[in-house]
Design an enzyme around this catalytic site. Structure first.
Site, PDB file in Angstrom:
ATOM      1  N   TYR A   1      47.618  41.921  35.787  1.00  0.00           N
ATOM      2  CA  TYR A   1      47.009  41.052  36.502  1.00  0.00           C
ATOM      3  C   TYR A   1      45.747  40.465  35.701  1.00  0.00           C
ATOM      4  O   TYR A   1      45.554  39.328  35.941  1.00  0.00           O
ATOM      5  CB  TYR A   1      46.481  41.984  37.742  1.00  0.00           C
ATOM      6  CG  TYR A   1      45.587  41.113  38.752  1.00  0.00           C
ATOM      7  CD1 TYR A   1      46.410  40.547  39.652  1.00  0.00           C
ATOM      8  CD2 TYR A   1      44.408  41.432  39.243  1.00  0.00           C
ATOM      9  CE1 TYR A   1      45.941  39.947  40.694  1.00  0.00           C
ATOM     10  CE2 TYR A   1      43.671  40.723  40.072  1.00  0.00           C
ATOM     11  CZ  TYR A   1      44.492  40.069  41.038  1.00  0.00           C
ATOM     12  OH  TYR A   1      43.701  39.396  41.964  1.00  0.00           O
TER      13      TYR A   1
ATOM     14  N   LYS B   1      45.225  36.460  35.184  1.00  0.00           N
ATOM     15  CA  LYS B   1      44.140  35.945  35.863  1.00  0.00           C
ATOM     16  C   LYS B   1      43.255  35.364  34.881  1.00  0.00           C
ATOM     17  O   LYS B   1      42.544  34.443  35.158  1.00  0.00           O
ATOM     18  CB  LYS B   1      43.190  36.904  36.587  1.00  0.00           C
ATOM     19  CG  LYS B   1      44.082  37.476  37.973  1.00  0.00           C
ATOM     20  CD  LYS B   1      44.409  36.232  38.855  1.00  0.00           C
ATOM     21  CE  LYS B   1      44.550  36.552  40.131  1.00  0.00           C
ATOM     22  NZ  LYS B   1      44.988  35.369  41.136  1.00  0.00           N
TER      23      LYS B   1
HETATM   24  P1  NAD Z   1      47.256  38.487  49.985  1.00  0.00           P
HETATM   25  O1  NAD Z   1      48.052  39.397  49.559  1.00  0.00           O
HETATM   26  O2  NAD Z   1      46.809  38.658  51.728  1.00  0.00           O
HETATM   27  O3  NAD Z   1      47.893  37.131  50.290  1.00  0.00           O
HETATM   28  C1  NAD Z   1      48.551  36.481  49.113  1.00  0.00           C
HETATM   29  C2  NAD Z   1      49.754  35.641  49.756  1.00  0.00           C
HETATM   30  O4  NAD Z   1      50.573  35.322  48.822  1.00  0.00           O
HETATM   31  C3  NAD Z   1      50.733  36.749  50.578  1.00  0.00           C
HETATM   32  O5  NAD Z   1      50.762  36.031  51.863  1.00  0.00           O
HETATM   33  C4  NAD Z   1      52.102  36.605  49.813  1.00  0.00           C
HETATM   34  O6  NAD Z   1      53.114  36.606  50.967  1.00  0.00           O
HETATM   35  C5  NAD Z   1      52.266  35.230  49.105  1.00  0.00           C
HETATM   36  N1  NAD Z   1      52.804  35.502  47.931  1.00  0.00           N
HETATM   37  C6  NAD Z   1      53.064  36.652  47.179  1.00  0.00           C
HETATM   38  N2  NAD Z   1      53.876  36.137  46.190  1.00  0.00           N
HETATM   39  C7  NAD Z   1      54.446  34.859  46.467  1.00  0.00           C
HETATM   40  C8  NAD Z   1      55.213  33.821  45.855  1.00  0.00           C
HETATM   41  N3  NAD Z   1      55.843  34.411  44.668  1.00  0.00           N
HETATM   42  N4  NAD Z   1      55.180  32.672  46.360  1.00  0.00           N
HETATM   43  C9  NAD Z   1      54.748  32.296  47.428  1.00  0.00           C
HETATM   44  N5  NAD Z   1      53.985  33.176  48.217  1.00  0.00           N
HETATM   45  C10 NAD Z   1      53.598  34.499  47.651  1.00  0.00           C
HETATM   46  O7  NAD Z   1      46.107  38.475  48.913  1.00  0.00           O
HETATM   47  P2  NAD Z   1      44.850  37.875  49.034  1.00  0.00           P
HETATM   48  O8  NAD Z   1      43.620  38.652  48.924  1.00  0.00           O
HETATM   49  O9  NAD Z   1      44.550  36.801  49.967  1.00  0.00           O
HETATM   50  O10 NAD Z   1      45.009  36.807  47.619  1.00  0.00           O
HETATM   51  C11 NAD Z   1      44.856  35.581  47.376  1.00  0.00           C
HETATM   52  C12 NAD Z   1      44.569  35.355  45.939  1.00  0.00           C
HETATM   53  O11 NAD Z   1      43.147  35.829  45.667  1.00  0.00           O
HETATM   54  C13 NAD Z   1      45.624  36.051  45.003  1.00  0.00           C
HETATM   55  O12 NAD Z   1      45.887  35.342  43.881  1.00  0.00           O
HETATM   56  C14 NAD Z   1      44.808  37.117  44.563  1.00  0.00           C
HETATM   57  O13 NAD Z   1      45.196  37.647  43.230  1.00  0.00           O
HETATM   58  C15 NAD Z   1      43.253  36.674  44.395  1.00  0.00           C
HETATM   59  N6  NAD Z   1      42.279  37.626  44.456  1.00  0.00           N
HETATM   60  C16 NAD Z   1      42.013  38.285  45.708  1.00  0.00           C
HETATM   61  C17 NAD Z   1      40.715  39.251  45.571  1.00  0.00           C
HETATM   62  C18 NAD Z   1      40.330  39.916  46.859  1.00  0.00           C
HETATM   63  O14 NAD Z   1      39.456  40.511  46.681  1.00  0.00           O
HETATM   64  N7  NAD Z   1      41.176  39.685  48.055  1.00  0.00           N
HETATM   65  C19 NAD Z   1      40.264  39.407  44.484  1.00  0.00           C
HETATM   66  C20 NAD Z   1      40.533  38.575  43.373  1.00  0.00           C
HETATM   67  C21 NAD Z   1      41.473  37.728  43.488  1.00  0.00           C
END
Ligand code: NAD
Length: 309
Positions: A166, A170
């Site tokens: 990851y 990232k």
């Molecule tokens: P989440 O799991 O709620 O949402 C991610 C969404 O992406 C899901 O609905 C999933 O079905 C979809 N997804 C996964 N693989 C896919 C693919 N191959 N094609 C299309 N859709 C796909 O997570 P989130 O927290 O909302 O994360 C959103 C972004 O933010 C991600 O890139 C995550 O790495 C990043 N992020 C989140 C956090 C956090 O604290 N939530 C921290 C750092 C980074």
């Protein structure tokens, strides 16, 4: 909404992975402000034992809450990211804002991580963002307008136990954004990275509950919308945000040490050893990437190169 609000009337916005989590919150906020949206997500949501495409539910929500305009897409970003962009071009003839947001976790200590677990994560985050961006880029250039957000993470910027895959993806997204920012600037394409922390499916079992309660995803959306508005000229920047905190991250270079060819044993490992404290001295640091909105150019290195000759 008033005329002084940051509106997105008729802007075409693609948010990947917006069937839930952060992406859904962004999408609703864009819809509220007049954008036309493509909701992409390959996930399913079960309500009362009935299973739905997650993207369909968000499209429905946009229509019901805001009388908004939205279409669904269920493709995986890594294998069919280009088709996602093709769909909005066929539907609305342009792509204004691309939020590369879809993501997965396959956490494991590096010692136990399989190659599949490593590459799967890179495929979704990094190659998925590539696929959409590559297809969107020529349209953005042609229309002389584009706004792109790459979703990084504190784990990418600083590392995190169990997240070698990851973190690699990232941090890769940050480098990708920085180069795109430079290449896109003359065509009014602004590209930035965000490193959020928020409550979502991804974090609900990872972060303690008492912290999660402050990490509402609605606290991330305002910066994403600000950075992608037509009046915003910020580019080539990284922002860290969580729980209502918004800050910028930038690189720092130590004052360093220039080796003089007249010094004895210059350009040897021993010379490095002797000068280590000076090479790594951050007391008089240089911030190479601190311009507010303009990409840094190679010429910024001129002073260093000249001194080192
Ligand atoms: P989440 O799991 O709620 O949402 C991610 C969404 O992406 C899901 O609905 C999933 O079905 C979809 N997804 C996964 N693989 C896919 C693919 N191959 N094609 C299309 N859709 C796909 O997570 P989130 O927290 O909302 O994360 C959103 C972004 O933010 C991600 O890139 C995550 O790495 C990043 N992020 C989140 C956090 C956090 O604290 N939530 C921290 C750092 C980074």
């Amino acid at each position: 909404m008033t005329d002084t609000d940051l509106l997105f009337k008729d802007r075409v916005v693609v948010v990947t992975g917006s069937g839930g989590g952060l992406g859904r919150v962004y999408a609703l906020e864009y819809a509220k402000r007049g954008a036309k949206l493509l909701i992409n997500d390959l996930g399913k949501t079960t309500i009362n034992r009935q299973t739905y495409n997650a993207a369909d539910l968000v499209v429905k929500e946009i229509k019901e809450k805001f009388n908004g305009i939205a279409i669904a897409n269920y493709d995986s970003v890594d294998t069919r990211g280009d088709r996602i962009i093709e769909q909005v071009i066929n539907e609305w003839g342009r792509i204004d804002v691309l939020i590369n947001n879809a993501g997965i976790l396959r956490d494991k200590a590096f010692n136990n991580m399989t190659e599949k677990e490593f590459t799967n994560v890179l495929d979704v985050h990094l190659n998925g963002s590539y696929k959409l961006t590559k297809k969107a880029w020529s349209y953005m250039k042609e229309q002389n307008f584009g706004r792109i957000i790459n979703t990084s993470s504190p784990a990418g910027l600083f590392g995190n136990f169990g997240q070698a895959n990851y973190s690699a993806a990232k941090m890769g997204l940050v480098g990708f954004a920085e180069t795109l920012a430079k290449e896109g600037y003359k065509n009014n394409i602004m590209v930035n990275s965000i490193a959020p922390l928020a409550r979502s499916k991804m974090t609900e079992n990872v972060i303690p509950k008492h912290i999660l309660k402050n990490l509402g995803p609605e606290k991330i959306a305002p910066l994403v919308l600000y950075l992608t508005h037509e009046t915003t000229k910020v580019t080539n920047s990284i922002f860290e945000l969580a729980a209502g905190f918004y800050g910028q991250i930038r690189w720092e270079r130590s004052a360093g040490q220039i080796f003089n060819p007249t010094d004895e044993n210059y350009f040897t490992p021993e010379a490095i050893l002797n000068k280590w404290d000076d090479i790594t001295d951050f007391k008089t640091d240089i911030k190479p990437f601190n311009k507010k909105s303009h990409p840094v150019e190679l010429s910024d290195y001129n002073a260093l190169i000249t001194k080192a000759k």
